[in-house]
Every structure is written in structure tokens, then in C-alpha cells.
Scaffold this motif. Structure first.
Motif, mmCIF file in Angstrom:
data_model
loop_
_atom_site.group_PDB
_atom_site.id
_atom_site.type_symbol
_atom_site.label_atom_id
_atom_site.label_comp_id
_atom_site.label_asym_id
_atom_site.label_seq_id
_atom_site.Cartn_x
_atom_site.Cartn_y
_atom_site.Cartn_z
ATOM 1 N N LYS A 181 0.828 -1.212 0.000
ATOM 2 C CA LYS A 181 0.000 0.000 0.000
ATOM 3 C C LYS A 181 0.860 1.259 0.000
ATOM 4 C CE LYS A 181 -4.265 -1.447 -0.077
ATOM 5 N NZ LYS A 181 -5.220 -1.009 -1.133
ATOM 6 N N TYR A 182 1.992 1.208 0.715
ATOM 7 C CA TYR A 182 2.887 2.364 0.699
ATOM 8 C C TYR A 182 3.410 2.616 -0.714
ATOM 9 C CZ TYR A 182 3.042 1.753 5.795
ATOM 10 O OH TYR A 182 2.712 1.637 7.121
ATOM 11 N N ILE A 183 3.746 1.530 -1.430
ATOM 12 C CA ILE A 183 4.222 1.672 -2.809
ATOM 13 C C ILE A 183 3.165 2.360 -3.657
ATOM 14 C CG2 ILE A 183 4.968 0.421 -4.869
ATOM 15 C CD1 ILE A 183 6.068 -1.765 -3.054
ATOM 16 N N GLU A 184 1.926 1.901 -3.547
ATOM 17 C CA GLU A 184 0.842 2.478 -4.344
ATOM 18 C C GLU A 184 0.633 3.952 -4.006
ATOM 19 O OE1 GLU A 184 -2.364 -0.174 -3.441
ATOM 20 O OE2 GLU A 184 -1.745 -1.637 -4.945
ATOM 21 N N HIS A 185 0.684 4.287 -2.719
ATOM 22 C CA HIS A 185 0.491 5.686 -2.323
ATOM 23 C C HIS A 185 1.635 6.563 -2.833
ATOM 24 C CE1 HIS A 185 -2.968 4.611 -0.083
ATOM 25 N NE2 HIS A 185 -2.355 4.116 0.972
ATOM 26 N N VAL A 186 2.866 6.051 -2.804
ATOM 27 C CA VAL A 186 4.006 6.818 -3.319
ATOM 28 C C VAL A 186 3.855 7.049 -4.820
ATOM 29 C CG1 VAL A 186 6.493 6.751 -3.750
ATOM 30 C CG2 VAL A 186 5.600 6.162 -1.494
ATOM 31 N N GLU A 210 5.839 0.445 11.909
ATOM 32 C CA GLU A 210 4.500 0.051 11.477
ATOM 33 C C GLU A 210 3.549 1.237 11.578
ATOM 34 O OE1 GLU A 210 4.464 -4.598 12.996
ATOM 35 O OE2 GLU A 210 3.547 -3.065 14.255
ATOM 36 N N SER A 211 2.519 1.212 10.740
ATOM 37 C CA SER A 211 1.383 2.120 10.945
ATOM 38 C C SER A 211 0.111 1.289 10.895
ATOM 39 C CB SER A 211 1.359 3.234 9.894
ATOM 40 O OG SER A 211 1.231 2.713 8.589
ATOM 41 N N HIS A 212 -0.966 1.862 11.398
ATOM 42 C CA HIS A 212 -2.203 1.106 11.572
ATOM 43 C C HIS A 212 -3.390 1.915 11.077
ATOM 44 C CE1 HIS A 212 0.717 -0.477 14.513
ATOM 45 N NE2 HIS A 212 0.141 -1.636 14.272
ATOM 46 N N GLN A 213 -4.487 1.226 10.871
ATOM 47 C CA GLN A 213 -5.716 1.885 10.436
ATOM 48 C C GLN A 213 -6.073 2.981 11.441
ATOM 49 O OE1 GLN A 213 -9.313 1.600 11.654
ATOM 50 N NE2 GLN A 213 -9.587 3.216 10.136
ATOM 51 N N GLY A 214 -6.370 4.145 10.905
ATOM 52 C CA GLY A 214 -6.651 5.304 11.740
ATOM 53 C C GLY A 214 -5.512 6.292 11.781
ATOM 54 N N ASP A 215 -4.278 5.818 11.501
ATOM 55 C CA ASP A 215 -3.152 6.753 11.401
ATOM 56 C C ASP A 215 -3.310 7.597 10.142
ATOM 57 O OD1 ASP A 215 -1.903 5.764 13.672
ATOM 58 O OD2 ASP A 215 -0.618 4.376 12.556
ATOM 59 N N GLN A 216 -2.851 8.827 10.200
ATOM 60 C CA GLN A 216 -2.769 9.662 9.007
ATOM 61 C C GLN A 216 -1.335 9.603 8.489
ATOM 62 O OE1 GLN A 216 -3.231 14.053 9.277
ATOM 63 N NE2 GLN A 216 -4.866 13.812 7.768
ATOM 64 N N LEU A 217 -1.192 9.412 7.168
ATOM 65 C CA LEU A 217 0.128 9.332 6.552
ATOM 66 C C LEU A 217 0.451 10.644 5.852
ATOM 67 C CD1 LEU A 217 0.011 5.746 4.974
ATOM 68 C CD2 LEU A 217 0.856 6.424 7.237
#
Length: 254
Positions: A181-186, A210-217
């Protein structure tokens, strides 16, 4: 257990709904195929998730570098070859080769993995698992002629260019945001007009936390020495607004 070859070879299909406007496989989906091949290879040899889940452990991806000459086109069948080329107490390195049906090489990948305890989230001694079974499958002669991931340095003055929320679809079986998911967002930091003029030559990502659901990136982007070479830093913030670095990336286009 039957002793298998050190190198695994797994067939995939570039399905059209996994391809972009140019009819080529998305880099994110290629990343998924590489990780699936790693999963198949380790499970087949007895030190994969099927076994680790029974002892409350899991593999986590630490670094990934992908370098492609070209991407498979829609409906192309291709193979991902994968093998482990070193194993230490807390890290192991795994290589990938992406090959077409006729033997044409699309590209290569290099990765670094750690193993953690699912309860404590602390590193586990990889060589203690099944009496160091992974050592029986180390292959050092098969070539993977790309560079390892580089150290991505970012200026402290770089400002964020985008912030996004995280949701259910971002979360993987380990309960954190999926590596791909990080790759796709980048990749989404550049718009369609950019991709009409440029192709991805090399992608690197190093995971820090790690990051989790609810975190803002939050995404920070900085140009390197040329106008087609970029560094990206991703941080997360929680409800208190405190930012923590999650990963760093490099994107090289041609």
C-alpha cells in the motif's frame, strides 16, 4: 520433508485490471507478486507463514528494491524466481528475477526481511527457527545483478506535499498497513501526465515503523541529482498529532 531446490519459480498473469493506461502491470501489483512468490517459496520449504503462525511469529519486510527493464503487458504470463542469498540472526536477504515465458528477463528485485514475535512485536532469532532450516536453502551463485537499496537522505526543510487517511483496505494479515500500500500511495505522488512521459526504472523502499488503520500518513518528496530521481519520506500521525517516520523511498524514472 522432501528437500526442494533452493530457487523457487512461480507463474503469474498480468491481468488487465492490474495494468495501467499503457497496458503494463502496475508496480504495486508486481510488488504483490514478488511478495506472494516469497510466501510460496518459504512455505514450501517449511519456514513460511504456515508454520510461523503456529508458533506466533511472522516475517516482516524491511527493505525492497525493484529494478525493471520493462513491465509485463496485459495477459502476459511471467515467472517470478526467488531465492534466499544470506541469513543472519535477525535479517535475511531474498532476491527475485522476473522472467517471461520465452526466458526474456523483465527485471530483478532485492529484499531484506526480519522475523518478529506477534505478541511482543520484537525481533526473533531467524536461525533458531526449526534448527536453522533456512540455512539449507541459501543460494549464493545465482546472479541478481542490481544494487542493494541505497540510504535515502532527506533535508529537514522538506515540506509535506500530501496527507491521507488509512482505512480497512490498507490493513494486512499482520494487522498493520500493508507493505505494498505504501508503494501504491508513493506512485500516486505523480499524476497521469508524468507517467505518459516517464517509466519507473527503479523503486526502493525501507520500512522503519509500522502504521495502523486510523493513522494519518504524510508524504514528503525531494528531488535528487536529476529531474527524474526522487526521495520520498512517509510519516504517520495519530490523534495527538505526533509524527513518526514510517518509511523512506527512492523513485528513479526514465
Amino acid at each position: 520433508m522432501i528437500k526442494l531446490s533452493k530457487i523457487g519459480r512461480y507463474e503469474f498473469l498480468a491481468e488487465p485490471f492490474h495494468c495501467d493506461f499503457s497496458n503494463h502491470l502496475f508496480m504495486g501489483h508486481l510488488g504483490n507478486h514478488l511478495l506472494n512468490a516469497a510466501d510460496f517459496h518459504s512455505n514450501d520449504r517449511g519456514y513460511g507463514m504456515n508454520y510461523l503462525n503456529t508458533v506466533n511469529k511472522t516475517w516482516v519486510l524491511s527493505r525492497l528494491a525493484i529494478e525493471m527493464e520493462e513491465m509485463p503487458r496485459a495477459y502476459d504470463k511471467f515467472f517470478v524466481e526467488t531465492w534466499v542469498d544470506s541469513a543472519l540472526r535477525f535479517f535475511t536477504s531474498r532476491n527475485f528475477k522476473v522472467v517471461g515465458e520465452t526466458g526474456h528477463v523483465y527485471g530483478y528485485g532485492k529484499s531484506v526481511w526480519a522475523m518478529i514475535d506477534l505478541n511482543t512485536r520484537l525481533p526473533v532469532d531467524i536461525l533458531s527457527v526449526r534448527d536453522g532450516l533456512i540455512n539449507e536453502y541459501i543460494e549464493t551463485e545465482y546472479p541478481c545483478p542490481i544494487e542493494k537499496s541505497s540510504r535515502v537522505k532527506m533535508s529537514a526543510a522538506t515540506a509535506p506535499i500530501r496527507s491521507i487517511e488509512t482505512y480497512y483496505n490498507d490493513v494486512d494479515v499482520n494487522g498493520h498497513i500493508n507493505s505494498v500500500k505504501y508503494i501504491e500511495h508513493v506512485l500516486d505522488l505523480w499524476d497521469l501526465s508524468w507517467y505518459k512521459e516517464h517509466c519507473i526504472k527503479r523503486f526502493e523502499i525501507a520500512y522503519v515503523a509500522e502504521s495502523h488503520q486510523g493513522d494519518q500518513l504524510h508524504f514528503y518528496r525531494e528531488q535528487r541529482d536529476t529531474d527524474t530521481d526522487f526521495n520520498v519520506r512517509i510519516t504517520k500521525s495519530n490523534s495527538d498529532g505526533e509524527e513518526t517516520e514510517v518509511c523512506r523511498c527512492r523513485m528513479l524514472f526514465i
